[in-house]
Scaffold this motif. Structure first.
Motif, short mmCIF file in Angstrom:
data_model
loop_
_atom_site.label_atom_id
_atom_site.label_comp_id
_atom_site.label_asym_id
_atom_site.label_seq_id
_atom_site.Cartn_x
_atom_site.Cartn_y
_atom_site.Cartn_z
N GLU A 45 0.83 -1.21 0.00
CA GLU A 45 0.00 0.00 0.00
C GLU A 45 0.86 1.26 0.00
O GLU A 45 0.40 2.32 -0.42
N GLN A 46 2.10 1.16 0.47
CA GLN A 46 3.00 2.30 0.55
C GLN A 46 4.13 2.25 -0.48
O GLN A 46 4.64 3.28 -0.89
N THR A 47 4.51 1.04 -0.87
CA THR A 47 5.67 0.84 -1.73
C THR A 47 5.33 1.08 -3.19
O THR A 47 4.28 0.70 -3.67
N LYS A 48 6.27 1.71 -3.90
CA LYS A 48 6.10 1.89 -5.34
C LYS A 48 6.69 0.69 -6.06
O LYS A 48 7.63 0.06 -5.59
N VAL A 49 6.10 0.38 -7.20
CA VAL A 49 6.60 -0.71 -8.03
C VAL A 49 6.73 -0.22 -9.46
O VAL A 49 6.14 0.78 -9.86
N GLY A 50 7.52 -0.95 -10.23
CA GLY A 50 7.70 -0.60 -11.63
C GLY A 50 8.06 -1.82 -12.44
O GLY A 50 8.29 -2.91 -11.91
N VAL A 51 8.10 -1.62 -13.75
CA VAL A 51 8.54 -2.66 -14.68
C VAL A 51 9.70 -2.07 -15.47
O VAL A 51 9.54 -1.05 -16.14
N PHE A 52 10.86 -2.69 -15.32
CA PHE A 52 12.08 -2.21 -15.99
C PHE A 52 12.32 -0.72 -15.73
O PHE A 52 12.64 0.04 -16.64
N GLY A 53 12.16 -0.28 -14.47
CA GLY A 53 12.49 1.09 -14.09
C GLY A 53 11.42 2.11 -14.37
O GLY A 53 11.61 3.29 -14.10
N VAL A 54 10.27 1.71 -14.88
CA VAL A 54 9.18 2.63 -15.16
C VAL A 54 8.06 2.35 -14.15
O VAL A 54 7.55 1.22 -14.08
N LEU A 55 7.69 3.37 -13.35
CA LEU A 55 6.65 3.17 -12.35
C LEU A 55 5.35 2.68 -12.99
O LEU A 55 5.01 3.09 -14.10
N CYS A 56 4.68 1.82 -12.26
CA CYS A 56 3.38 1.32 -12.72
C CYS A 56 2.49 1.07 -11.51
O CYS A 56 2.95 1.04 -10.38
N ASN A 57 1.20 0.90 -11.78
CA ASN A 57 0.25 0.56 -10.73
C ASN A 57 0.31 -0.95 -10.47
O ASN A 57 0.76 -1.72 -11.32
N LEU A 58 -0.21 -1.34 -9.31
CA LEU A 58 -0.23 -2.76 -8.98
C LEU A 58 -1.12 -3.56 -9.93
O LEU A 58 -0.92 -4.76 -10.10
N ASP A 59 -2.09 -2.90 -10.56
CA ASP A 59 -2.98 -3.61 -11.48
C ASP A 59 -2.45 -3.64 -12.91
O ASP A 59 -3.15 -4.08 -13.83
N HIS A 60 -1.20 -3.23 -13.11
CA HIS A 60 -0.57 -3.25 -14.43
C HIS A 60 -0.48 -4.70 -14.93
O HIS A 60 0.01 -5.58 -14.23
N SER A 61 -0.96 -4.95 -16.13
CA SER A 61 -0.92 -6.28 -16.73
C SER A 61 0.47 -6.54 -17.32
O SER A 61 0.99 -5.72 -18.08
N LEU A 62 1.05 -7.66 -16.98
CA LEU A 62 2.42 -7.98 -17.39
C LEU A 62 2.46 -8.72 -18.71
O LEU A 62 1.49 -9.34 -19.13
N LYS A 63 3.64 -8.64 -19.37
CA LYS A 63 3.90 -9.40 -20.59
C LYS A 63 5.07 -10.34 -20.34
O LYS A 63 5.84 -10.16 -19.39
N HIS A 64 5.21 -11.31 -21.20
CA HIS A 64 6.31 -12.27 -21.10
C HIS A 64 7.64 -11.52 -21.02
O HIS A 64 7.91 -10.63 -21.81
N GLY A 65 8.48 -11.91 -20.06
CA GLY A 65 9.81 -11.33 -19.93
C GLY A 65 9.89 -10.09 -19.07
O GLY A 65 10.99 -9.59 -18.82
N ASP A 66 8.76 -9.55 -18.59
CA ASP A 66 8.78 -8.36 -17.74
C ASP A 66 9.49 -8.64 -16.42
O ASP A 66 9.47 -9.76 -15.91
N ARG A 67 10.12 -7.59 -15.87
CA ARG A 67 10.73 -7.67 -14.53
C ARG A 67 10.02 -6.65 -13.66
O ARG A 67 10.13 -5.45 -13.87
N VAL A 68 9.27 -7.13 -12.68
CA VAL A 68 8.59 -6.27 -11.71
C VAL A 68 9.61 -5.90 -10.64
O VAL A 68 10.25 -6.78 -10.07
N GLU A 69 9.75 -4.62 -10.38
CA GLU A 69 10.72 -4.14 -9.39
C GLU A 69 9.96 -3.50 -8.24
O GLU A 69 9.08 -2.67 -8.45
#
Length: 88
Positions: A45-69
């Motif tokens: 609820e407090q932590t930010k997340v991203g995919v390959f260094g780009v911020l995204c929401n927790l409901d972001h749909s992933l693609k093959h090979g993505d790295r969630v950070e």
């Protein structure tokens, strides 16, 4: 599809590769990775997340090979850190 979930502290780094179904969200991938049990200080609820260094929401749909950070809060502003290093 296969994705990775990454988290790091100053002392330890974790990178988990796991197969997930299509349309998996970042939040679902984090839960599936087991990192929340390994690092109880993570608060989604407090932590930010991203995919390959780009911020995204927790409901972001992933693609093959993505790295969630999963990002930690900064202990020191990067500008202040550079200023301290320059003074030395």
């Amino acid at each position: 599809m296969t994705i990775e979930v990454a988290y790091a502290t100053p002392d330890k780094q974790a990178l988990v590769s796991l197969p997930v179904p299509l349309d998996t969200t970042a939040e679902q991938a984090i839960h599936a990775s087991g990192l929340l049990a390994q690092f109880p200080e993570i608060d989604l609820e407090q932590t930010k997340v991203g995919v390959f260094g780009v911020l995204c929401n927790l409901d972001h749909s992933l693609k093959h090979g993505d790295r969630v950070e999963i990002y930690r809060p900064l202990m020191l502003d990067p500008k202040a850190a550079r200023l301290q290093r320059a003074k030395k």
